[in-house]
Design a protein around this motif. Structure first.
Motif, PDB file in Angstrom:
ATOM      1  N   UNK A  14    -111.815  35.766 -18.455  1.00 51.96           N
ATOM      2  CA  UNK A  14    -112.822  34.749 -18.188  1.00 51.96           C
ATOM      3  C   UNK A  14    -112.150  33.495 -17.618  1.00 51.96           C
ATOM      4  N   UNK A  15    -112.801  32.895 -16.656  1.00 53.44           N
ATOM      5  CA  UNK A  15    -112.298  31.674 -16.036  1.00 53.44           C
ATOM      6  C   UNK A  15    -113.429  30.647 -15.974  1.00 53.44           C
ATOM      7  N   UNK A  16    -113.064  29.369 -15.912  1.00 52.35           N
ATOM      8  CA  UNK A  16    -114.036  28.268 -15.769  1.00 52.35           C
ATOM      9  C   UNK A  16    -115.147  28.360 -16.807  1.00 52.35           C
ATOM     10  N   UNK A  17    -114.753  28.599 -18.053  1.00 56.99           N
ATOM     11  CA  UNK A  17    -115.743  28.719 -19.129  1.00 56.99           C
ATOM     12  C   UNK A  17    -116.360  27.348 -19.417  1.00 56.99           C
ATOM     13  N   UNK A  18    -117.699  27.322 -19.493  1.00 52.92           N
ATOM     14  CA  UNK A  18    -118.407  26.055 -19.721  1.00 52.92           C
ATOM     15  C   UNK A  18    -119.551  26.280 -20.695  1.00 52.92           C
ATOM     16  N   UNK A  19    -119.585  25.465 -21.749  1.00 51.64           N
ATOM     17  CA  UNK A  19    -120.680  25.526 -22.717  1.00 51.64           C
ATOM     18  C   UNK A  19    -121.799  24.648 -22.195  1.00 51.64           C
ATOM     19  N   UNK A  20    -122.905  25.247 -21.775  1.00 55.58           N
ATOM     20  CA  UNK A  20    -124.011  24.482 -21.212  1.00 55.58           C
ATOM     21  C   UNK A  20    -124.805  23.791 -22.331  1.00 55.58           C
ATOM     22  N   UNK A  21    -125.614  22.799 -21.992  1.00 53.49           N
ATOM     23  CA  UNK A  21    -126.465  22.154 -23.021  1.00 53.49           C
ATOM     24  C   UNK A  21    -127.677  23.003 -23.400  1.00 53.49           C
ATOM     25  N   UNK A  22    -127.894  24.103 -22.673  1.00 53.19           N
ATOM     26  CA  UNK A  22    -129.082  24.938 -22.902  1.00 53.19           C
ATOM     27  C   UNK A  22    -128.864  25.884 -24.083  1.00 53.19           C
ATOM     28  N   UNK A  23    -129.873  25.969 -24.943  1.00 52.23           N
ATOM     29  CA  UNK A  23    -129.810  26.890 -26.084  1.00 52.23           C
ATOM     30  C   UNK A  23    -130.709  28.093 -25.820  1.00 52.23           C
ATOM     31  N   UNK A  24    -130.560  29.124 -26.671  1.00 50.78           N
ATOM     32  CA  UNK A  24    -131.381  30.324 -26.527  1.00 50.78           C
ATOM     33  C   UNK A  24    -131.767  30.844 -27.914  1.00 50.78           C
ATOM     34  N   UNK A  25    -132.930  31.483 -28.032  1.00 52.85           N
ATOM     35  CA  UNK A  25    -133.317  32.068 -29.316  1.00 52.85           C
ATOM     36  C   UNK A  25    -132.590  33.391 -29.534  1.00 52.85           C
ATOM     37  N   UNK A  26    -132.076  33.614 -30.717  1.00 51.29           N
ATOM     38  CA  UNK A  26    -131.366  34.862 -31.029  1.00 51.29           C
ATOM     39  C   UNK A  26    -132.379  36.010 -31.098  1.00 51.29           C
ATOM     40  N   UNK A  27    -132.090  37.069 -30.365  1.00 50.92           N
ATOM     41  CA  UNK A  27    -132.931  38.268 -30.354  1.00 50.92           C
ATOM     42  C   UNK A  27    -132.392  39.231 -31.419  1.00 50.92           C
ATOM     43  N   UNK A  28    -133.128  39.473 -32.507  1.00 49.89           N
ATOM     44  CA  UNK A  28    -132.619  40.338 -33.586  1.00 49.89           C
ATOM     45  C   UNK A  28    -132.269  41.749 -33.123  1.00 49.89           C
ATOM     46  N   UNK A  29    -133.037  42.297 -32.186  1.00 48.64           N
ATOM     47  CA  UNK A  29    -132.765  43.651 -31.694  1.00 48.64           C
ATOM     48  C   UNK A  29    -131.465  43.695 -30.899  1.00 48.64           C
TER      49      UNK A  29
END
Length: 328
Positions: free
Chosen positions: A216-231
């Protein structure tokens, strides 16, 4: 500023460091191994941990010595140093033959070597200090060594996992850097390859994917979140346990092994699929088809795929085209 240092490493230590540099793909433009770049990264990312671990070890030995004897603190310190240098940092189990290596440092690695020179050497040389540091690094399991070398990447992924944030990065697997945005779920080590993989959901294709962390290169943690999908989480957790290097669809397969195939199956451990059950010479698998294909290609006539038909056809074509080329 750039400066060159000559250090001496045992052939065993140097070979193992080269192996790590090659596995973690530190290469020059001509595709040869870039050991110097790898060692600079190792020094920068491992120095603090090595220093703290060394200080804690020395402190613990001194504490044990003074608690069971009437030895003075000064003598305990001298004896603890002697124990560490004689029994912990010894090269007696390695080849006595040493190789000279010129290490060129700049930037952060240069600053750390200056800190070592000015504060850490006491009665030892810089070459010996680095040799001890490298041997300490090599004593750690390889999957953990990868997290040291790619420390910043690993920390960014860990933050994204904790906060359920979308990650963006480029990946070098295909030879060209392609950009991805993913929902990260799990970091899992592959037991066979001893590398760490990020299991995630691709934001574009909406399908599960896996990426080797060292690629992996240029890894960036964006400010956007996501809901965890249990499946998705359950699916990826199962993949993490069985085959984190592949999240392709699982198939139910039956493979007939002759006695030589059984011997090969026991001997070839890298990416070996887990057997669901065995009935005579029939081996049953519930495993990703791509992984089964790559694994059993190495067996020739000693492993014959019975099911599924798609896997059987792929391996037949592999041998057919190979035979055609050899027959020209």
């Amino acid at each position: 500023m750039t400066e060159k240092y000559k250090i001496y490493l045992s052939d065993d230590t140097k070979t193992r460091l080269i192996n790590d540099a090659e596995l973690f793909e530190f290469t020059k433009k001509d595709e040869s191994v870039n050991l110097n770049s790898f060692l600079k990264t190792l020094i920068v990312n491992y120095f603090d941990r090595y220093r703290h671990d060394s200080e804690n070890l020395l402190s613990n030995i001194k504490q044990d010595l003074t608690s069971i004897t009437s030895i003075s603190d000064k003598d305990a310190s001298l004896l603890a140093d002697k124990i560490i240098s004689t029994y912990i940092k010894t090269d007696s189990l390695q080849s006595n033959k040493n190789s000279a290596l010129t290490l060129t440092v700049s930037g952060s690695s240069y600053e750390i070597l200056k800190i070592i020179e000015n504060n850490m050497l006491k009665d030892t040389s810089l070459s010996q200090y680095l040799k001890d540091m490298f041997n300490s690094y090599l004593s750690i399991p390889r999957s953990e060594r990868e997290t040291i070398i790619f420390k910043d990447t690993y920390e960014d992924i860990s933050k994204a996992l904790k906060e359920h944030r979308i990650l963006s990065f480029t990946n070098t697997t295909s030879g060209e850097e392609k950009a991805f945005r993913v929902e990260p779920y799990i970091i899992a080590p592959s037991k066979e390859e001893q590398c760490n993989y990020l299991l995630c959901k691709d934001r574009n294709s909406r399908k599960p994917r896996t990426f080797r962390i060292s690629r992996l290169r240029s890894v960036f943690v964006t400010p956007d979140t996501f809901p965890v999908d249990p499946d998705i989480q359950k699916e990826l957790q199962e993949k993490a346990i069985r085959s984190p290097h592949s999240v392709s669809l699982t198939v139910q397969a039956v493979v007939r092994l002759n006695k030589y195939g059984v011997k090969k199956f026991k001997a070839i451990t890298k990416n070996r699929p887990i057997v669901s059950k065995i009935e005579g010479d029939l081996y049953y698998f519930d495993w990703p088809e791509l992984q089964l294909e790559e694994y059993f290609k190495r067996f020739g006539r000693d492993a014959i795929v019975i099911e599924p038909a798609s896997l059987k056809e792929k391996i037949k074509k592999f041998y057919y085209y190979g035979l055609r080329e050899y027959s020209k």
